[in-house]
Design an enzyme around this catalytic site. Sequence first.
Site: not given
Ligand SMILES: Cc1ncc(COP(=O)(O)O)c(C=O)c1O
Length: 368
Positions: A72-73, A178, A196, A198, A233, A319
């Site tokens: 997601a980042t 989330q 994301s 995970h 890839t 984070c």
């Molecule tokens: C709301 C939100 N956005 C983005 C992320 C980042 O996701 P990723 O770890 O897949 O880069 C997170 C992860 O903690 C998140 O909770």
Amino acid sequence: MSVMNYFDYSATTPLSKSVNQLMQEVETSYYANINAKHDFGVQSKAFVQSYIESMASALSIPVSSLIFTSGATESNNMILFGLAKSYPNKKHIITTSLEHHSMISPCGELQRQGYEIEFIPYSQGQLDLNALKGMIREDTLCVSVIAVESETGLLHPLKAIKAICNERQVPLHSDMTQAIGKVKVDFNDVNYASFSSHKIYGPKGIGACCLFKDDIKPLILGGRSLSKLRAGTPPNALIVGFAQSCIDAIQSLVQRVHEVEQLRNVFISECANIEQLHVNQPKVGVPHILNVSLVKCDRHEVVRLLSLEQCYVSASSACSGQENVSKAVLTITQNMDYATSSIRISLSHLTTKDEIASLIKALKKVTL
Ligand SMILES: Cc1ncc(COP(=O)(O)O)c(C=O)c1O
């Protein structure tokens, strides 16, 4: 690890056993580069593609809108910077103060480049949509609102926000990391979304963008991939694992939410017996994220003490680091004592009643 009471599912989830097995199968039997022209490449492509199609169908979105990223980042960065590249004259971005760092940091970078970033104000813990109406300008690049805030579970009203954006013809992006698999999501409410793998029992290192408008310029250029928007890839096993975990999350959403709600109710009723503890509940929230304050305790110290009791919670979202005040808790409670002493407890359908009992016991010990 011996005894472990894990309450940090919003930071990350364990890989589902069946998804793990499926990924092993891909690594051994369908690992060819899916752009290769030989039969093995063609078979691998067909296998991977069938999972992508099932994932899109589970999410009720077109296959063509789904772009795989590293998480997601990257999706948030790709959407924000990709839009900025497409519309160089639009230098105004509207967002919230409760976004994840993967939105806050790119916004900060654009601000350093001369963009104006404005935050929609909150009124009594909820976004002030009247204020939003007055904020949209001719040069607004996009509105970006996180679907579910990571620390308190506050659910934002995307449908109402989209209606305002539509009126002014400004696109809406939402970080749905989330939300997916935790609450029913309607992708018609947004123009772009990020999420994301995970967070939904899939592998780490993969996520997705959903692009319902065809106007984002790519940031990662290179060799052939699944989409011209993101070169490289394709990681077959990660894609298949993510797709299956997503399908599982959507198909079992109602059951999982029901189980989590029951656990949450048990936890909240037990909390009533801990004098120092206050539950920070948003007006509209999701059940899997619980936020509580142990008034007059330092939140980082509480996390450490609970960890000594093998109860793993977090002070905030993983984070956001060592911040002493929770902006999210302050926003929903307007109480500084609660905001400096809050911890996040995130639940899963995998959480057991015994784990909840261990947490309550540990919280009682910590507050003695
Ligand atoms: C709301 C939100 N956005 C983005 C992320 C980042 O996701 P990723 O770890 O897949 O880069 C997170 C992860 O903690 C998140 O909770």
